[in-house]
Design a protein around this motif. Structure first.
Motif, PDB file in Angstrom:
ATOM      1  N   LYS A   1       0.836  -1.209   0.000  1.00 27.08           N
ATOM      2  CA  LYS A   1       0.000   0.000   0.000  1.00 27.08           C
ATOM      3  C   LYS A   1       0.866   1.252   0.000  1.00 27.08           C
ATOM      4  CE  LYS A   1      -4.007  -2.082   2.252  1.00 27.08           C
ATOM      5  NZ  LYS A   1      -4.838  -2.131   3.460  1.00 27.08           N
ATOM      6  N   LEU A   2       1.930   1.225   0.788  1.00 29.12           N
ATOM      7  CA  LEU A   2       2.845   2.358   0.840  1.00 29.12           C
ATOM      8  C   LEU A   2       3.524   2.565  -0.514  1.00 29.12           C
ATOM      9  CD1 LEU A   2       4.363   4.575   2.399  1.00 29.12           C
ATOM     10  CD2 LEU A   2       5.984   2.804   3.116  1.00 29.12           C
ATOM     11  N   ILE A   3       3.955   1.494  -1.140  1.00 26.17           N
ATOM     12  CA  ILE A   3       4.604   1.591  -2.452  1.00 26.17           C
ATOM     13  C   ILE A   3       3.644   2.184  -3.472  1.00 26.17           C
ATOM     14  CG2 ILE A   3       5.464   0.220  -4.393  1.00 26.17           C
ATOM     15  CD1 ILE A   3       6.762  -1.640  -2.262  1.00 26.17           C
ATOM     16  N   GLU A   4       2.397   1.722  -3.477  1.00 24.15           N
ATOM     17  CA  GLU A   4       1.416   2.260  -4.419  1.00 24.15           C
ATOM     18  C   GLU A   4       1.175   3.745  -4.174  1.00 24.15           C
ATOM     19  OE1 GLU A   4      -1.911  -0.356  -3.832  1.00 24.15           O
ATOM     20  OE2 GLU A   4      -1.300  -1.653  -5.497  1.00 24.15           O
TER      21      GLU A   4
ATOM     22  N   GLU B   1       4.198   5.626  -5.433  1.00 26.16           N
ATOM     23  CA  GLU B   1       4.212   5.664  -6.899  1.00 26.16           C
ATOM     24  C   GLU B   1       3.262   6.736  -7.422  1.00 26.16           C
ATOM     25  OE1 GLU B   1       3.285   1.609  -7.909  1.00 26.16           O
ATOM     26  OE2 GLU B   1       5.404   1.098  -8.178  1.00 26.16           O
ATOM     27  N   ARG B   2       2.072   6.835  -6.829  1.00 28.12           N
ATOM     28  CA  ARG B   2       1.128   7.877  -7.249  1.00 28.12           C
ATOM     29  C   ARG B   2       1.705   9.260  -6.968  1.00 28.12           C
ATOM     30  NH1 ARG B   2      -2.565   4.255  -4.821  1.00 28.12           N
ATOM     31  NH2 ARG B   2      -2.638   5.564  -2.958  1.00 28.12           N
ATOM     32  N   GLN B   3       2.368   9.398  -5.834  1.00 25.95           N
ATOM     33  CA  GLN B   3       2.969  10.680  -5.475  1.00 25.95           C
ATOM     34  C   GLN B   3       4.091  11.047  -6.446  1.00 25.95           C
ATOM     35  OE1 GLN B   3       4.541  10.770  -1.508  1.00 25.95           O
ATOM     36  NE2 GLN B   3       4.542  12.985  -1.406  1.00 25.95           N
TER      37      GLN B   3
ATOM     38  N   ALA C   1       6.129  14.331 -10.845  1.00 26.22           N
ATOM     39  CA  ALA C   1       6.687  14.408 -12.199  1.00 26.22           C
ATOM     40  C   ALA C   1       5.829  15.312 -13.074  1.00 26.22           C
ATOM     41  CB  ALA C   1       6.791  13.006 -12.802  1.00 26.22           C
ATOM     42  N   GLU C   2       4.508  15.227 -12.909  1.00 23.54           N
ATOM     43  CA  GLU C   2       3.619  16.097 -13.673  1.00 23.54           C
ATOM     44  C   GLU C   2       3.824  17.561 -13.277  1.00 23.54           C
ATOM     45  OE1 GLU C   2      -0.221  14.477 -12.816  1.00 23.54           O
ATOM     46  OE2 GLU C   2      -0.013  12.852 -14.285  1.00 23.54           O
ATOM     47  N   ARG C   3       3.984  17.803 -11.983  1.00 22.77           N
ATOM     48  CA  ARG C   3       4.213  19.175 -11.523  1.00 22.77           C
ATOM     49  C   ARG C   3       5.535  19.718 -12.055  1.00 22.77           C
ATOM     50  NH1 ARG C   3       3.326  19.673  -5.219  1.00 22.77           N
ATOM     51  NH2 ARG C   3       4.043  21.771  -5.722  1.00 22.77           N
ATOM     52  N   VAL C   4       6.569  18.892 -12.073  1.00 20.20           N
ATOM     53  CA  VAL C   4       7.864  19.329 -12.602  1.00 20.20           C
ATOM     54  C   VAL C   4       7.737  19.633 -14.084  1.00 20.20           C
ATOM     55  CG1 VAL C   4      10.197  18.539 -13.144  1.00 20.20           C
ATOM     56  CG2 VAL C   4       9.267  18.181 -10.858  1.00 20.20           C
ATOM     57  N   ALA C   5       7.047  18.766 -14.815  1.00 21.96           N
ATOM     58  CA  ALA C   5       6.860  19.003 -16.252  1.00 21.96           C
ATOM     59  C   ALA C   5       6.078  20.286 -16.485  1.00 21.96           C
ATOM     60  CB  ALA C   5       6.146  17.812 -16.889  1.00 21.96           C
ATOM     61  N   ASP C   6       5.036  20.514 -15.693  1.00 21.85           N
ATOM     62  CA  ASP C   6       4.263  21.754 -15.821  1.00 21.85           C
ATOM     63  C   ASP C   6       5.127  22.967 -15.500  1.00 21.85           C
ATOM     64  OD1 ASP C   6       2.054  20.261 -16.511  1.00 21.85           O
ATOM     65  OD2 ASP C   6       1.108  20.389 -14.520  1.00 21.85           O
ATOM     66  N   SER C   7       5.945  22.870 -14.476  1.00 22.26           N
ATOM     67  CA  SER C   7       6.826  23.982 -14.111  1.00 22.26           C
ATOM     68  C   SER C   7       7.846  24.252 -15.208  1.00 22.26           C
ATOM     69  CB  SER C   7       7.553  23.675 -12.802  1.00 22.26           C
ATOM     70  OG  SER C   7       6.641  23.561 -11.749  1.00 22.26           O
ATOM     71  N   GLU C   8       8.419  23.194 -15.776  1.00 17.32           N
ATOM     72  CA  GLU C   8       9.390  23.373 -16.859  1.00 17.32           C
ATOM     73  C   GLU C   8       8.730  24.013 -18.069  1.00 17.32           C
ATOM     74  OE1 GLU C   8      10.901  19.427 -17.411  1.00 17.32           O
ATOM     75  OE2 GLU C   8      12.475  19.682 -15.906  1.00 17.32           O
ATOM     76  N   GLN C   9       7.508  23.610 -18.364  1.00 12.67           N
ATOM     77  CA  GLN C   9       6.795  24.185 -19.500  1.00 12.67           C
ATOM     78  C   GLN C   9       6.494  25.661 -19.233  1.00 12.67           C
ATOM     79  OE1 GLN C   9       3.163  22.205 -20.443  1.00 12.67           O
ATOM     80  NE2 GLN C   9       2.779  23.424 -22.275  1.00 12.67           N
ATOM     81  N   ALA C  10       6.070  25.980 -18.025  1.00  7.77           N
ATOM     82  CA  ALA C  10       5.775  27.371 -17.677  1.00  7.77           C
ATOM     83  C   ALA C  10       7.033  28.225 -17.751  1.00  7.77           C
ATOM     84  CB  ALA C  10       5.157  27.443 -16.292  1.00  7.77           C
TER      85      ALA C  10
END
Length: 75
Positions: free
Chosen positions: A38-41, A44-46, A51-60
């Motif tokens: 459960k912790l691993i899952e 992984e979601r976190q 990663a999405e936030r980093v990609a959004d920040s890089e795009q911005a």
């Protein structure tokens, strides 16, 4: 049989005790593995969200940096 040799009843009791301890150990290990899974899952979601936030920040940043590379309007 000698007096020091365990009887069949004693041997059976010892085996039943060992099995009971092994069953408890298996249940404990299963609970630990389930908790870890459960912790691993969750982690992984976190990681995906981060990663999405980093990609959004890089795009911005790249979008904000683009106007700086243009020549000033008076040229």
């Amino acid at each position: 049989m000698t007096d020091s040799a365990p009887t069949d009843s004693t041997r059976l009791d010892e085996l039943e005790i060992r099995i009971a301890h092994q069953d408890q150990t298996i249940e404990d290990l299963n609970a630990a593995i389930t908790a870890q899974w459960k912790l691993i899952e969750r982690l992984e979601r976190q990681v995906v969200r981060l990663a999405e936030r980093v990609a959004d920040s890089e795009q911005a940043i790249s979008e904000a940096a683009a106007p700086v590379n243009r020549p000033p309007p008076h040229y």
